[in-house]
Motif scaffolding. Structure first.
Motif, PDB file in Angstrom:
ATOM      1  N   TYR A  57      53.948  69.301  30.040  1.00 31.33           N
ATOM      2  CA  TYR A  57      52.986  69.429  31.138  1.00 31.33           C
ATOM      3  C   TYR A  57      53.624  69.109  32.491  1.00 31.33           C
ATOM      4  O   TYR A  57      52.915  68.833  33.456  1.00 31.33           O
ATOM      5  CB  TYR A  57      51.791  68.502  30.900  1.00 31.33           C
ATOM      6  CG  TYR A  57      51.013  68.865  29.641  1.00 31.33           C
ATOM      7  CD1 TYR A  57      50.120  69.931  29.639  1.00 31.33           C
ATOM      8  CD2 TYR A  57      51.185  68.149  28.453  1.00 31.33           C
ATOM      9  CE1 TYR A  57      49.413  70.270  28.492  1.00 31.33           C
ATOM     10  CE2 TYR A  57      50.485  68.488  27.302  1.00 31.33           C
ATOM     11  CZ  TYR A  57      49.594  69.547  27.337  1.00 31.33           C
ATOM     12  OH  TYR A  57      48.906  69.882  26.195  1.00 31.33           O
ATOM     13  N   SER A  58      54.964  69.148  32.578  1.00 32.34           N
ATOM     14  CA  SER A  58      55.621  68.675  33.810  1.00 32.34           C
ATOM     15  C   SER A  58      55.175  69.496  35.028  1.00 32.34           C
ATOM     16  O   SER A  58      54.941  68.945  36.099  1.00 32.34           O
ATOM     17  CB  SER A  58      57.137  68.707  33.655  1.00 32.34           C
ATOM     18  OG  SER A  58      57.551  70.044  33.523  1.00 32.34           O
ATOM     19  N   LEU A  60      48.046  60.973  39.647  1.00 29.36           N
ATOM     20  CA  LEU A  60      49.209  61.120  38.761  1.00 29.36           C
ATOM     21  C   LEU A  60      49.329  60.030  37.690  1.00 29.36           C
ATOM     22  O   LEU A  60      49.444  60.358  36.506  1.00 29.36           O
ATOM     23  CB  LEU A  60      50.493  61.215  39.601  1.00 29.36           C
ATOM     24  CG  LEU A  60      51.792  61.354  38.797  1.00 29.36           C
ATOM     25  CD1 LEU A  60      51.823  62.664  38.015  1.00 29.36           C
ATOM     26  CD2 LEU A  60      53.013  61.290  39.736  1.00 29.36           C
ATOM     27  N   LEU A 106      51.774  68.341  36.004  1.00 29.32           N
ATOM     28  CA  LEU A 106      51.829  67.036  36.666  1.00 29.32           C
ATOM     29  C   LEU A 106      52.359  67.166  38.095  1.00 29.32           C
ATOM     30  O   LEU A 106      51.983  66.387  38.973  1.00 29.32           O
ATOM     31  CB  LEU A 106      52.693  66.074  35.839  1.00 29.32           C
ATOM     32  CG  LEU A 106      52.039  65.642  34.511  1.00 29.32           C
ATOM     33  CD1 LEU A 106      53.070  65.026  33.566  1.00 29.32           C
ATOM     34  CD2 LEU A 106      50.883  64.672  34.760  1.00 29.32           C
ATOM     35  N   GLU A 131      49.115  60.869  33.685  1.00 30.10           N
ATOM     36  CA  GLU A 131      50.285  60.667  32.817  1.00 30.10           C
ATOM     37  C   GLU A 131      49.953  59.733  31.660  1.00 30.10           C
ATOM     38  O   GLU A 131      50.298  60.000  30.512  1.00 30.10           O
ATOM     39  CB  GLU A 131      51.431  60.047  33.633  1.00 30.10           C
ATOM     40  CG  GLU A 131      52.368  61.081  34.193  1.00 30.10           C
ATOM     41  CD  GLU A 131      53.468  60.458  35.055  1.00 30.10           C
ATOM     42  OE1 GLU A 131      54.525  61.089  35.155  1.00 30.10           O
ATOM     43  OE2 GLU A 131      53.274  59.358  35.632  1.00 30.10           O
ATOM     44  N   ARG A 132      49.261  58.656  31.996  1.00 26.65           N
ATOM     45  CA  ARG A 132      48.933  57.676  30.970  1.00 26.65           C
ATOM     46  C   ARG A 132      48.052  58.313  29.882  1.00 26.65           C
ATOM     47  O   ARG A 132      48.261  58.114  28.686  1.00 26.65           O
ATOM     48  CB  ARG A 132      48.222  56.478  31.599  1.00 26.65           C
ATOM     49  CG  ARG A 132      48.316  55.238  30.726  1.00 26.65           C
ATOM     50  CD  ARG A 132      47.806  54.010  31.445  1.00 26.65           C
ATOM     51  NE  ARG A 132      46.375  54.093  31.673  1.00 26.65           N
ATOM     52  CZ  ARG A 132      45.745  53.519  32.710  1.00 26.65           C
ATOM     53  NH1 ARG A 132      46.420  52.852  33.625  1.00 26.65           N
ATOM     54  NH2 ARG A 132      44.443  53.633  32.833  1.00 26.65           N
ATOM     55  N   PRO A 141      54.461  64.636  27.695  1.00 25.98           N
ATOM     56  CA  PRO A 141      54.428  64.846  29.144  1.00 25.98           C
ATOM     57  C   PRO A 141      55.383  65.959  29.590  1.00 25.98           C
ATOM     58  O   PRO A 141      55.063  66.697  30.537  1.00 25.98           O
ATOM     59  CB  PRO A 141      54.871  63.497  29.723  1.00 25.98           C
ATOM     60  CG  PRO A 141      54.644  62.504  28.642  1.00 25.98           C
ATOM     61  CD  PRO A 141      54.771  63.242  27.343  1.00 25.98           C
ATOM     62  N   GLU A 142      56.521  66.140  28.899  1.00 22.10           N
ATOM     63  CA  GLU A 142      57.485  67.188  29.311  1.00 22.10           C
ATOM     64  C   GLU A 142      56.822  68.564  29.338  1.00 22.10           C
ATOM     65  O   GLU A 142      57.113  69.376  30.229  1.00 22.10           O
ATOM     66  CB  GLU A 142      58.692  67.309  28.360  1.00 22.10           C
ATOM     67  CG  GLU A 142      59.359  66.027  27.915  1.00 22.10           C
ATOM     68  CD  GLU A 142      58.646  65.394  26.729  1.00 22.10           C
ATOM     69  OE1 GLU A 142      57.847  64.463  26.992  1.00 22.10           O
ATOM     70  OE2 GLU A 142      58.860  65.807  25.577  1.00 22.10           O
ATOM     71  N   ILE A 195      47.847  61.487  29.005  1.00 20.38           N
ATOM     72  CA  ILE A 195      48.606  62.446  28.201  1.00 20.38           C
ATOM     73  C   ILE A 195      49.359  61.714  27.093  1.00 20.38           C
ATOM     74  O   ILE A 195      49.329  62.115  25.920  1.00 20.38           O
ATOM     75  CB  ILE A 195      49.574  63.259  29.101  1.00 20.38           C
ATOM     76  CG1 ILE A 195      48.760  64.260  29.935  1.00 20.38           C
ATOM     77  CG2 ILE A 195      50.643  63.980  28.282  1.00 20.38           C
ATOM     78  CD1 ILE A 195      49.569  65.069  30.934  1.00 20.38           C
ATOM     79  N   ILE A 196      49.975  60.580  27.461  1.00 26.13           N
ATOM     80  CA  ILE A 196      50.738  59.812  26.466  1.00 26.13           C
ATOM     81  C   ILE A 196      49.798  59.183  25.433  1.00 26.13           C
ATOM     82  O   ILE A 196      50.016  59.304  24.229  1.00 26.13           O
ATOM     83  CB  ILE A 196      51.608  58.741  27.171  1.00 26.13           C
ATOM     84  CG1 ILE A 196      52.689  59.460  27.992  1.00 26.13           C
ATOM     85  CG2 ILE A 196      52.244  57.778  26.164  1.00 26.13           C
ATOM     86  CD1 ILE A 196      53.382  58.588  29.011  1.00 26.13           C
ATOM     87  N   ARG A 230      51.782  65.475  41.895  1.00 28.77           N
ATOM     88  CA  ARG A 230      52.862  64.848  42.663  1.00 28.77           C
ATOM     89  C   ARG A 230      52.868  65.333  44.096  1.00 28.77           C
ATOM     90  O   ARG A 230      53.248  64.618  44.996  1.00 28.77           O
ATOM     91  CB  ARG A 230      54.221  65.202  42.044  1.00 28.77           C
ATOM     92  CG  ARG A 230      54.526  64.415  40.816  1.00 28.77           C
ATOM     93  CD  ARG A 230      55.988  64.583  40.357  1.00 28.77           C
ATOM     94  NE  ARG A 230      56.096  63.952  39.054  1.00 28.77           N
ATOM     95  CZ  ARG A 230      56.051  64.612  37.905  1.00 28.77           C
ATOM     96  NH1 ARG A 230      55.992  65.928  37.878  1.00 28.77           N
ATOM     97  NH2 ARG A 230      56.074  63.955  36.772  1.00 28.77           N
TER      98      ARG A 230
END
Ligand code: 4AD
Ligand code: MG
Length: 462
Positions: A413-414, A396, A417, A400-401, A410-411, A403-404, A421
């Motif tokens: 792709y929630s 995770l 993600l 996340e890192r 990130p929203e 994607i940013i 999780r």
């Protein structure tokens, strides 16, 4: 009355039995007192020769009106053929002209057979040898795709065509909207997507991967097989705006398992073509690419070479004089590079792994060196990339890192993600471009000739 196809008729024992054949006339020849019709119904490449000796009366009158392209039914007796290369022929006794094709109007005449010309007649080109053969090989390959995965316990998952997420993070998507764009433009107003059909911007999918990953994280081994869309302005013989892709995804697989699967898959498909499409492949070998059948038999028999991107670039740099685009570590491999590696260095398919992360998609697993990702492309002689895939980033924080860092939101792709999780596992998959596969097994040169109705920049006819 039974209604055999011409393929079935070709397998019959010819004992003079009566039957009716149906199809489209490929050619008509008059030889002294005999008229020959070459009939084809698409069930196979070869024609059925129908022979009319001394036709008289209504038969002669009908034959006079039959021309290339006409649809006819022929009654006759099936006899062994004296002509080399064909087992049987039909001694015609009666015929009916069902659908005329006047010679001065029917476009498919002997002189008009260039593929460029036929692309403009895409509604008629399946009646030619080449496009009939392509269609049959395409069908056989689709069946072999399912056979390969179904025999290995994979589940076929139907991923959506309309989507709000960019699976490749590359932004080459076609927008789908029911908003009246003309009216909005005229009124000078801003577009309010909450009023659009889905209540937000939505697009045609570039890949089913993200969606199919969700099923891999539940059913284990899965695959997609469907149309995908790319709004890239690529006017090449290898790119379409709408193409079909097969994307397997397997929980617990690492990049090595992924390569093994990709290689087994391609070799299975090539074998299936050799076994199931012998007549069509012999035609492609003779007319399109000399030596094709032997070449494919070699592909089916031998393991694929494998090489890291870093090694591939080192080899390319040593020969950089050969290339228009100078290779360097960090560059995207150009098709001239891919061709050179497959044709000059390994002489066959090549799997290149561990590409620089900055030229690959956000979802690929980051390697410990901090520079590369666990990506793999399968390259083949003549046109380069046929498969692209990777082990997925299943951790995770790292995903996340990434994607940013890549400027994605990130929203959006929630849900993707969430897979990381909850119960995240290593997994890997790839995409095979179906039309590139068809180019590979037929030897055809242009991707627009291996899909019935090609879509490309400024091209959406039919
Ligand atoms: O390398 P690509 O872009 O990878 C993906 O879409 C991943 N989501 C696949 C995955 O890992 N599940 O595309 C995969 C393959 C390419 O290797 C190529 O064969 C084909 O799809 N392809 C195209 N074929 C025709 N026209 C285009 N514009 C294509 N773009 C990709
Ligand atoms: Mg790719």
């Amino acid at each position: 009355m039974q209604r055999p196809t011409l393929k079935e008729i070709d397998g019959f024992e010819a004992t003079g039995q009566e039957l009716v054949a149906r199809g489209w006339v490929r050619t008509k020849r008059d030889q002294k007192t005999t008229v020959f019709l070459e009939l084809n119904d698409g069930s196979r490449l070869g024609n059925l020769q129908c022979v009319f000796d001394n036709p008289e009366g209504i038969v002669a009158a009908t034959l006079a009106r039959v021309q290339t392209g006409a649809a006819v039914t022929v009654n006759g007796n099936l006899v062994p053929s004296p002509k080399p290369g064909q087992r049987v022929e039909l001694k015609g006794s009666a015929l009916e002209l069902i659908g005329e094709a006047p010679a001065d109007e029917y476009p498919l005449q002997k002189k008009n057979t260039s593929f460029e010309f036929l692309r403009e007649k895409a509604h008629l080109r399946p009646r030619t040898n080449t496009f009939g053969a392509v269609a049959r090989v395409r069908n056989a390959m689709a069946r072999a795709v399912h056979g390969f995965f179904q025999d290995r316990g994979f589940y076929w998952v139907h991923t959506p065509i309309i989507t709000a997420s960019d699976a490749e993070g590359a932004g080459a998507m076609f927008q789908v909207t029911t908003l009246d764009l003309d009216r909005i433009a005229k009124s000078g107003g801003k577009i309010d997507y909450s009023k659009d059909f889905f209540g937000k911007p939505s697009f045609l999918t570039v890949s089913g991967q993200l969606n199919v990953e969700t099923y891999a994280q539940a059913l284990g081994s899965v695959y997609t097989f469907g149309p995908t869309f790319r709004a890239e302005n690529s006017n090449t013989t290898r790119h379409l705006s709408e193409f079909w892709m097969i994307e397997p995804e397997v929980a617990w697989n690492d990049i090595h398992d992924n390569m093994d699967l990709a290689e087994a898959f391609v070799r299975h498909l090539v074998k299936a073509a050799l076994e199931g499409c012998a007549e069509d492949l012999a035609f492609f070998d003779e007319r399109i690419q000399k030596g094709l059948v032997e070449y494919l038999a070699g592909i089916a028999a031998k393991p694929f070479e494998r090489m890291t991107y870093t090694e591939a670039v080192a080899r390319l740099e040593k020969n950089s004089g050969d290339f228009e685009f100078k290779p360097y570590w960090g560059c995207d491999l150009q098709s001239e590079h891919e061709k050179w590696l497959t044709e000059q260095v390994v002489g066959g398919p090549l799997i290149v792994t561990d590409y620089p992360r900055d030229i690959k998609a956000f979802y690929m697993k980051q390697n410990d060196d901090g520079k590369t990702v666990a990506a793999m492309d399968v390259l083949v002689p003549r046109f380069g990339e046929i498969i692209g895939g990777s082990e997925r980033e299943w951790r995770l924080p790292l995903l996340e890192r990434r994607i940013i860092e890549m400027g994605l939101k990130p929203e959006t792709y929630s849900w993707y993600l969430d897979l990381r999780r909850f119960g995240s596992t290593p997994h890997a998959g790839f995409g095979l471009g179906f039309e590139r596969l068809i180019l590979f097994v037929t030897g055809m040169q242009n991707i627009r000739d291996v899909i019935p109705f090609p879509r490309a920049p400024k091209l959406a006819d039919f």
